[in-house]
Enzyme design. Structure first.
Site, short mmCIF file in Angstrom:
data_model
loop_
_atom_site.label_atom_id
_atom_site.label_comp_id
_atom_site.label_asym_id
_atom_site.label_seq_id
_atom_site.Cartn_x
_atom_site.Cartn_y
_atom_site.Cartn_z
N CYS A 1 -12.81 2.53 -0.71
CA CYS A 1 -13.37 2.10 0.78
C CYS A 1 -13.05 0.36 0.29
O CYS A 1 -11.69 0.46 0.64
CB CYS A 1 -14.58 1.39 0.60
SG CYS A 1 -15.59 1.89 2.77
N HIS B 1 -17.39 8.03 -0.34
CA HIS B 1 -18.50 7.49 -1.17
C HIS B 1 -18.80 9.05 -1.38
O HIS B 1 -18.37 10.52 -1.54
CB HIS B 1 -19.48 6.95 -1.02
CG HIS B 1 -18.61 5.41 -0.15
ND1 HIS B 1 -19.12 4.69 -0.49
CD2 HIS B 1 -18.37 4.95 1.58
CE1 HIS B 1 -17.97 3.38 -0.04
NE2 HIS B 1 -17.94 3.80 0.99
#
Length: 224
Positions: free
Chosen positions: A95, A194
């Site tokens: 990310c 994630h």
């Protein structure tokens, strides 16, 4: 120590959202299975850092404020990270860490935040269209299932140099248009996954193998 693998977690205290630290814990477990101990160092604000002291670099995701703090500090480490990447060493960026490898990210307010400018990609934030939910995509190591939660849309500026980490089956990935997830360049992986991503054992074991190879190379280099 021949059986001690060294991992640098870049800004662990600031860049650790949605369970990203679990990636390092999973790798440590898998490496322990193969007879290696791990030392995980938090490389944070104002600390000295030489990437070549490590066998693996990990760079997780963070919230907007934390990323702005990191942006003011990380430029000190640009050259050592760039050299490490070009030397074909393994690195996983999730990310915000993925975004930092690129040229810049543009905030929803139009502000441009300069990133490391190591790889030809950029990110544009769209606060009114967040990409959130379960993801599934195909990689060279098999199918990956994870979770994404980001408003940043990442685009490659050189599609010959950078390759996607995966092809989307479900979810958004890099942006709503390309149907691609993450990035591969040499032994670097960038991803919006994630969950953590390395709960996918196929990917975790592939990266662990790359870390062991990097470790052996570092020891051979130190031995002269």
């Amino acid at each position: 120590m021949a059986n001690l693998i060294k991992i640098a977690y870049l800004y662990e205290d600031l860049m650790n959202t949605y369970g990203d630290s679990g990636d390092v814990k999973i790798l440590s477990f898998l490496l322990k299975e193969q007879g290696y101990d791990t030392q995980v160092d938090n490389i944070s604000l104002d600390m000295k850092f030489n990437a070549f002291d490590y066998d693996f670099l990990f760079f997780g995701g963070g919230q907007d404020f934390e990323q702005s703090v990191v942006a003011t500090d990380i430029q000190r480490h640009r050259q050592t990270i760039k050299d490490y990447i070009e030397a074909d060493k393994p690195m996983l960026c999730i990310c915000g860490g993925y975004q930092f490898l690129g040229k810049y990210y543009e905030t929803s307010g139009g502000q441009t935040i300069q990133c490391l400018d190591i790889l030809p990609l950029h990110t544009i934030f769209k606060a009114d269209s967040r990409m959130i939910g379960d993801t599934e995509y195909k990689t060279e190591w098999g199918t990956v299932k994870a979770f994404e939660n980001h408003s940043g849309r990442t685009y490659f500026d050189d599609k010959n140099m950078l390759k996607p980490f995966g092809q989307m089956i479900e979810g958004y990935g890099n942006n709503p248009d390309d149907k691609q997830e993450g990035m591969r360049y040499k032994n670097v992986i960038g991803s919006y996954s994630h969950g953590p991503i390395l709960k996918n054992e196929n990917v975790a074991r592939a990266i662990a193998d790359k870390i062991i190879a990097s470790h052996k190379e570092r020891l051979a280099s130190a031995a002269g």
